[in-house]
Every structure is written in C-alpha cells, then in structure tokens.
Design an enzyme around this catalytic site. Sequence first.
Site, short mmCIF file in Angstrom:
data_model
loop_
_atom_site.label_atom_id
_atom_site.label_comp_id
_atom_site.label_asym_id
_atom_site.label_seq_id
_atom_site.Cartn_x
_atom_site.Cartn_y
_atom_site.Cartn_z
N ASN A 433 0.82 -1.20 0.00
CA ASN A 433 0.00 0.00 0.00
C ASN A 433 0.86 1.26 0.00
O ASN A 433 1.01 1.93 -1.02
CB ASN A 433 -0.94 -0.01 1.20
CG ASN A 433 -2.12 0.94 1.04
OD1 ASN A 433 -1.98 2.03 0.49
ND2 ASN A 433 -3.28 0.54 1.50
N ASP A 434 1.43 1.59 1.14
CA ASP A 434 2.16 2.85 1.27
C ASP A 434 3.38 2.92 0.37
O ASP A 434 3.76 4.01 -0.06
CB ASP A 434 2.58 3.05 2.73
CG ASP A 434 1.38 2.97 3.67
OD1 ASP A 434 0.36 3.62 3.37
OD2 ASP A 434 1.46 2.24 4.68
N VAL A 435 4.00 1.79 0.07
CA VAL A 435 5.23 1.80 -0.73
C VAL A 435 4.97 2.02 -2.21
O VAL A 435 5.91 2.13 -2.99
CB VAL A 435 6.04 0.50 -0.53
CG1 VAL A 435 6.47 0.35 0.92
CG2 VAL A 435 5.23 -0.71 -0.99
#
Length: 507
Positions: A433-435
Amino acid sequence: MGLSVLSIIYLIGSVTFILGLKMLSKPDTARKGNLVAAAGMALAIVGTIFLYKSEGKHLHNYGWIAAGLLIGTVIGVMAAKKVKMTAMPEMVSMFNGMGGACAALISIVEFDHLLHPDFTVNVDISGDGDALGRAIGEIWAAASRAMDHDLRGHLLIILLGLIIGAVSFAGSVIAWGKLNGRIKDFAFKGQHIVNLVVMAVVLLGAVVLIWTVNGRVEAAAEHSLLSFQLLFYLVLACALIYGILFVLPIGGADMPVVISLLNSFTGVAAACGGFLYNNPVMLTGGILVGSAGTILTILMCQAMNRSLKNVLIGSFGGGAAAAAAGGGEQGSYKEISLSDAAVVMAYASKVMIVPGYGLAVAQAQHACHELEKLLEDKGVEVKYAIHPVAGRMPGHMNVLLAEADVPYEKLLEMEDANAEMPTTDAVLVLGANDVVNPAAKSDPASPIYGMPILEVENAKLVIVNKRSMKPGYAGIENELFFQPKTSMLFGDAKQVLQQLVAEIKQV
C-alpha cells in the site's frame, strides 16, 4: 594449553561471525551465512564451557548451564518451526528483546560481584558510626585490589550494559505487542519532555554511581552499600520505563526501523558483556550486531527519506492524524474481474509483481510462485519489485519469497524495478500500500511525502489486490487506487492468486 586452544576457538568464532554477516548481504548466500555464524557461536559456547579458566579456576554448575542451554534450544527451535511468516517480525523483536535482557542481567550479576567480591576482609564494625564507614572503605579498597583494575571503568561498562540492555528489552517487548496488535499507539501531551526527564534521571544516576566508585577509600567510605544498590536499581527501573516510553508512541509504519535500531542496541549491550568478561568472541559478535543494526537503520531511514529523529519522535502511522492527512477517498475506483486480469497478464510481455504485507498475511507466497511459473511457461517475463521497508521488518519480503523458492535473480531492488516500470505491461500489487502511493511524490501535505516509492504508476496497467479499500499501515489513503490505469481486484491474496492460475490455464 587450554587457554591457547580457547583463543584459537574464539578467533575461529569471530571469523565465522564476520563471514556470516558478509554472506547475509546477498539473498542467495544468506541461509548459508546464518548457518556459518551459528556454527561459530556453537563452537565458542562449547569452548567457553569446557576450556575457560579464570584465576586458575574452571567454570562450575555444569548442570545449570546444560539445563539453560537445553531449555533455550528447545524453545528456540519450536518457535522457529511453528512461527508463521506474518509473525516473523514479532518473533525477531521478542528474541532481540531477550538478548537485551541477558545483557542487563549480566550487568546486574557483575554489579553484585563488584559489591561482594570473592575474598575475605576482617573488619570490626562495632562502636561508633565511623567504624561502619571505615569497614565499607576497607571492603572497597580490597575489592579494588582483588580486581586489579579501576573500579570506575569497570562500573561504567556495567552501567552501559545495564541501561542499553534494559532499553532494548523493554522497547522490544512493546514493539512485539504493537506488531501483533496487543498494544496500540499511545502518546500524551508532553511525552517527549517526560522521556527526556526519565533519560536524564538514568544518566544522572549513572554519573553519581561512577563518581562515587573511584577506587579511593575515602570517597567510598562516605556512602553506604544500601544507598549505592538502591541507586543502581533506580537506574535500571528508569531505563526500563524509558524503553517503554521510547517505543510506545512510534507509529506502526516505522516498526521496521525501530526493530533494526533496537537490534543495534542489543549488540552494543552484548559487546559490554564481552568487555566485562574479557571475551573476544562476545565482544566481536556484539560489535558486529551493533554496527550492522546501525547501518541498516540508517539505510532504512534513507529509503523513507526521513531522519532517524523524525522516525523516533514523529509518531508516524496508525493514528488519526495520519488518516486525516490522507484526506479521505479521492474519487471513484474501478474493479477488474478475474477473467479480465488473467487475459491481461497472460498476453503481457512483462509482468512486475509487488509483494506486500497482505501477501504475508494470506500465506500466498507459494501461490504467487505458481503464478510466476505459469506465466513464464506462456512466454511472459516475470520479476518482483521489492521495496526496502515493505512488510513489518527489514527484508520481510525477501524472506517470504525465499521460502517459496522464488529465484533470487528475479528480486529487483527499488531503483532497478523503477527503471523497468515504463517497459512493464502489467504490475500486480499484492497487499502493498504505502510503498506504491504516488502521494509520496506529489502531495507535500502527505506524511509520507519525500519517501522513495515503487513507481508502479509508470507501467501500462496496474492491478491492485487488496481485501478492501481500507488504508495501509501508515493510515493514509492511496491515490494510486483512483488513477485511470489502476484496477482493483478484491479478495484474499491466496484465493485470488489460485483463481488467477486457474483462469490463466484456460486462456
């Protein structure tokens, strides 16, 4: 003769630690490097038990030593065999905490030896109060002569091992609880000030202890043993409290950095034990762990484009503030069916797979490898894009894919993967997700702004597999999900991959 043989054993052990650490830097030699270092440690332990001599005396209490080794070995083997890949970060954190606890216990034992050395002093404490002071002075003077070195330097090493080990232990336990969800992020107004006050008490107490024990009878006679002991254990208690307060407010997205940092703390604490026992292999191992953990911490901070200070005081990830920073949903998203996804991937020239924590949760690494082999049989080039902080610990995705026997040469580091994104026909994001959040590049208001990411949006098509539209570990919305070239494929990663395999076989 025993000493010379033991010195050779320690030398071999130290060399195996260095070689093992070097081999851990490459995925294809990491397993062998771990075994090499473990063999060196086993050799050093056996040599110490049977060949170590201090002042002409061998070790004793072999029954207790054997019992401890047996219990520890059984627990370690069973834990390693039964742990799930999703719980691997928790186990690493807990084992690291046990190392810190051992270092702190060594300091406690050596402090007791400092107060009660193995010698006899005949003193008369009857009479006035000055007699007790003189008796204590005689004890300290005899202790100084018995150990034949500066008490102040000896106590400094004891306190370093105590403080660093206690902080590592308490912090690792909190990290373990946060990783498995038992402990939530917690912060209160002025917590950083409280942390500084607690650390100031720790440092001040240590300075007072070291200043008191200076090897001079006159200075030692002015203080009672009881107050000296109470101050020592006050330092221990405050160090434990600081370890708890130190990790408690740190956000979940920063746990990989925290685990790495605490690992370096444990290494330094172990090195202090090597100093205390004049044990070169213990000293070498501690220094290697401490330095490697520090370097890894710095590299991970660089991978997120953040300073260590920002990680430690930023409370990044998992909080309401982070969620608010995401700004809520940024538009509508579109879904893709399994059959359409199968057609896209089967007729692509190059597919890039981005593994994330969702892949680990679903235990889908073997199904992912099966999909990779099936696509390659159809002439599709398949590679994996690995972000440095994907998952919950350093190297989490590498370990996960290695368990499924994914070839190491297919694992691309972030820079190499980003270079190939423009020529990639389809990217399959599995639980990451965040990466892969473009906000890290485009939104200065985002808490992850400036963090290097896998630039999957540069590929021709992006398929994202998630259970739901729930934000990732950092607690912010991902604008990638709402871009025109992105399609969502909802469901458990393992089930989705198995169904994709079945669909592709029919294409």
